[in-house]
Design an enzyme around this catalytic site. Structure first.
Site, PDB file in Angstrom:
ATOM      1  N   HIS A  24       0.841  -1.201   0.000  1.00  0.00           N
ATOM      2  CA  HIS A  24       0.000   0.000   0.000  1.00  0.00           C
ATOM      3  C   HIS A  24       0.877   1.253   0.000  1.00  0.00           C
ATOM      4  O   HIS A  24       0.570   2.236  -0.654  1.00  0.00           O
ATOM      5  CB  HIS A  24      -0.906   0.028   1.238  1.00  0.00           C
ATOM      6  N   ASP A 118      -5.847   5.927   1.908  1.00  0.00           N
ATOM      7  CA  ASP A 118      -5.976   4.497   1.611  1.00  0.00           C
ATOM      8  C   ASP A 118      -7.418   4.057   1.860  1.00  0.00           C
ATOM      9  O   ASP A 118      -8.015   4.414   2.888  1.00  0.00           O
ATOM     10  CB  ASP A 118      -5.012   3.758   2.556  1.00  0.00           C
TER      11      ASP A 118
HETATM   12  C1  UDX Z   1      -0.360  -7.066   0.089  1.00  0.00           C
HETATM   13  C2  UDX Z   1      -1.268  -8.248  -0.252  1.00  0.00           C
HETATM   14  O1  UDX Z   1      -0.758  -9.447   0.255  1.00  0.00           O
HETATM   15  C3  UDX Z   1      -1.528  -8.309  -1.718  1.00  0.00           C
HETATM   16  O2  UDX Z   1      -2.326  -9.426  -2.018  1.00  0.00           O
HETATM   17  C4  UDX Z   1      -2.224  -7.043  -2.135  1.00  0.00           C
HETATM   18  O3  UDX Z   1      -2.536  -7.103  -3.505  1.00  0.00           O
HETATM   19  C5  UDX Z   1      -1.361  -5.847  -1.790  1.00  0.00           C
HETATM   20  O4  UDX Z   1      -1.003  -5.865  -0.414  1.00  0.00           O
HETATM   21  P1  UDX Z   1       2.161  -8.077  -0.532  1.00  0.00           P
HETATM   22  O5  UDX Z   1       1.763  -9.443  -0.146  1.00  0.00           O
HETATM   23  O6  UDX Z   1       3.342  -7.524   0.119  1.00  0.00           O
HETATM   24  O7  UDX Z   1       0.931  -7.027  -0.466  1.00  0.00           O
HETATM   25  O8  UDX Z   1       2.418  -8.219  -2.116  1.00  0.00           O
HETATM   26  P2  UDX Z   1       2.584  -7.209  -3.299  1.00  0.00           P
HETATM   27  O9  UDX Z   1       1.341  -6.452  -3.568  1.00  0.00           O
HETATM   28  O10 UDX Z   1       3.089  -8.012  -4.422  1.00  0.00           O
HETATM   29  O11 UDX Z   1       3.682  -6.168  -2.823  1.00  0.00           O
HETATM   30  C6  UDX Z   1       4.985  -6.540  -2.480  1.00  0.00           C
HETATM   31  C7  UDX Z   1       5.915  -5.369  -2.705  1.00  0.00           C
HETATM   32  O12 UDX Z   1       7.168  -5.670  -2.093  1.00  0.00           O
HETATM   33  C8  UDX Z   1       6.174  -5.125  -4.180  1.00  0.00           C
HETATM   34  O13 UDX Z   1       6.131  -3.738  -4.446  1.00  0.00           O
HETATM   35  C9  UDX Z   1       7.590  -5.651  -4.396  1.00  0.00           C
HETATM   36  O14 UDX Z   1       8.348  -4.938  -5.353  1.00  0.00           O
HETATM   37  C10 UDX Z   1       8.197  -5.485  -3.024  1.00  0.00           C
HETATM   38  N1  UDX Z   1       9.249  -6.517  -2.792  1.00  0.00           N
HETATM   39  C11 UDX Z   1       8.903  -7.818  -2.621  1.00  0.00           C
HETATM   40  C12 UDX Z   1      10.548  -6.119  -2.757  1.00  0.00           C
HETATM   41  O15 UDX Z   1      10.869  -4.941  -2.972  1.00  0.00           O
HETATM   42  N2  UDX Z   1      11.505  -7.052  -2.506  1.00  0.00           N
HETATM   43  C13 UDX Z   1      11.240  -8.357  -2.291  1.00  0.00           C
HETATM   44  O16 UDX Z   1      12.184  -9.118  -2.047  1.00  0.00           O
HETATM   45  C14 UDX Z   1       9.877  -8.761  -2.365  1.00  0.00           C
END
Ligand code: UDX
Length: 460
Positions: A24, A118
């Site tokens: 987010h 948000d």
């Molecule tokens: C959460 C929810 O789980 C997801 O389903 C929803 O759509 C958004 O909020 P998250 O699980 O963290 O998010 O997944 P995602 O939305 O893919 O975001 C992860 C972020 O972390 C991405 O921006 C990615 O670039 C970043 N990331 C991930 C890194 O910078 N490094 C990493 O090693 C892994």
């Protein structure tokens, strides 16, 4: 009276993401950057607790950072101990603290014209209205997912779902297992359920509804939603240097919650042939069982591909014994990486992902084919779109115990990397990469929506 809190000269906006959720905070930071590039002054708000650990990488220095209290200044969410306590305390303490911040900004010569908040924090709209500010609610997740939640919140999608399939305007027919997990685990997470429903409690009062999507990507559902609200599909909100090669020296782009091991990753990727590496990451939140971790580990090994696997520190003990030694030749395991830099690397052939919305959008913008293994929340719906709507990946499906087995993982990786389906997926990945860039380029559909929004801010 309200006028003293409103900006008359500059257009200054406050941007309030849900604290601590990287998925987010990052897109809202990128939106702040876009607005700044169009002459708007932006202040990003986080909590007092998070401000002690969050680093905001803003090389231009043009985004200000302010804090409010969520009621847990010493320990944040962990101090609260439960979703219920955190969310209800944040609503009451956060409302008061946000009002104090708006007053302070007015008194110190930095009055606001608008708040972008948000969707998980609908109380921010009520506070903003007290001060006569423009309001824009920002939805992190896809429009398809927002539409499902909207129908659920209005009672138009009856729960528990008894039919095998669900049909909603502008969406493909979805199996129950392709819906967000809150719907098919109805009743299991009451506080999260209430938070998702509450996103729509006062949405009709918001001046804008902003979504991290673009018109071409979800045309039907975006058109349908535009009939209800003033919708701005302004995505993809990935940092502009990953969309525009001219900005490529500027790699300092995000909000740091974990420390990336960038040099190790880049050195390792640089030593691998083009298109040969599977990047594996399940985002910032997913918690996998030890059995599932073992199946992934042995499935990756069996695929015989190179792989870069992000295993967060808290997940590391679940790796099978001796696994690291067994696969040393083929694999790099890191605690965190700069995902965008990894996805951009020429050695990448496939992203094995949980299908968080940001991960999907980022891989799409960089043209990387995906293998989806959704876990919770919106991820099953995202994975459905990746495979069946956009054709930029496939899904690895779980057995009746909810485990995706090593054989399936191996077969799916090989299919994406070198199978017939993989060839089609690669073509589609390039097509969507270009469409995503067109949307945010000057005059593209998302760029135009941002211009419309900015025009309204400037005459507020
Ligand atoms: C959460 C929810 O789980 C997801 O389903 C929803 O759509 C958004 O909020 P998250 O699980 O963290 O998010 O997944 P995602 O939305 O893919 O975001 C992860 C972020 O972390 C991405 O921006 C990615 O670039 C970043 N990331 C991930 C890194 O910078 N490094 C990493 O090693 C892994």
């Amino acid at each position: 009276m309200e006028e003293e809190y409103k900006s008359k000269k500059d257009a200054h906006v406050l941007i309030l993401p849900f604290p601590g959720l990287l998925g987010h905070m990052n897109p809202m930071l990128q939106l702040a950057r876009r607005l700044v590039s169009k002459g708007i002054k932006a202040t990003l708000v986080t909590t007092i607790f998070l401000s002690k650990s969050v680093t905001l990488s803003d090389p231009t220095g043009s985004i200000c950072l302010e804090t409010i209290s969520d009621g847990f200044d010493q320990g944040g969410f962990a101090q609260a101990g439960s979703d219920e306590i955190y969310l209800s305390t944040f609503t009451s303490v956060g409302s008061q603290s946000l009002a104090n911040l708006i007053k302070k900004l007015g008194e110190t010569g930095q009055p606001l014209v608008a708040i972008i908040y948000d969707a998980f924090l609908p109380w921010a709209l009520d506070v903003a209205k007290q001060f006569g500010l423009l309001t824009a609610v920002f939805f992190t997740q896809s429009c398809a997912v927002n539409s499902i939640y909207y129908h659920m919140s209005k009672g138009l999608l009856k729960l528990p779902i008894e039919e095998p399939n669900v049909s909603l305007p502008g969406l493909p027919v979805l199996k129950v297992s392709e819906l967000p997990s809150l719907l098919y685990h109805y009743g299991s997470f009451p506080a999260l359920f209430d938070m998702v429903v509450a996103q729509f409690s006062n949405i009709d009062e918001a001046d804008w509804v902003l979504v991290n999507s673009f018109h071409h990507l979800e045309k039907e559902v975006i058109d349908w939603m535009s009939g209800i609200w003033k919708l701005g599909a302004i995505g993809p909100t990935i940092p502009s240097m990953f969309l525009d090669k001219r900005l490529e020296n500027n790699k300092d782009y995000g909000i740091g919650l974990f420390k990336p091991d960038t040099r190790t990753c880049m050195n390792w990727l640089n030593s691998k042939p083009n298109g040969s590496v599977v990047y594996v990451s399940f985002g910032s939140l997913a918690v996998l069982g030890a059995e599932q971790m073992a199946e992934i580990a042995w499935g990756l090994k069996a695929s015989n591909c190179y792989f870069l696997w992000v295993v967060r520190e808290s997940e590391e003990p679940k790796l099978p014994e001796n696994f690291k030694e067994e696969i040393r030749e083929k694999c790099l395991i890191v605690g965190w990486c700069n995902q965008l830099e990894v996805l951009e690397h020429a050695s990448l052939g496939c992203f094995f992902t949980h299908c968080g919305h940001n991960s999907v959008i980022e891989a799409m913008c960089l043209g990387v084919p995906m293998l989806g293994m959704p876990q919770v929340h919106d991820q099953a719906t995202n994975a459905k779109y990746v495979e069946d709507v956009w054709g930029i990946g496939i899904r690895a499906l779980a057995d009746e115990k909810g485990i995706v087995g090593r054989e399936i993982i191996k077969e799916c990786i090989n299919e994406v990397m070198e199978g017939e389906k993989g060839k089609e997926i690669k073509k589609n990945a390039i097509k969507w990469k270009n469409l995503a860039r067109e949307a945010v380029d000057q005059g593209g559909s998302s760029d135009q929506k941002i211009d419309d929004f900015v025009a309204q801010l400037l005459c507020a």
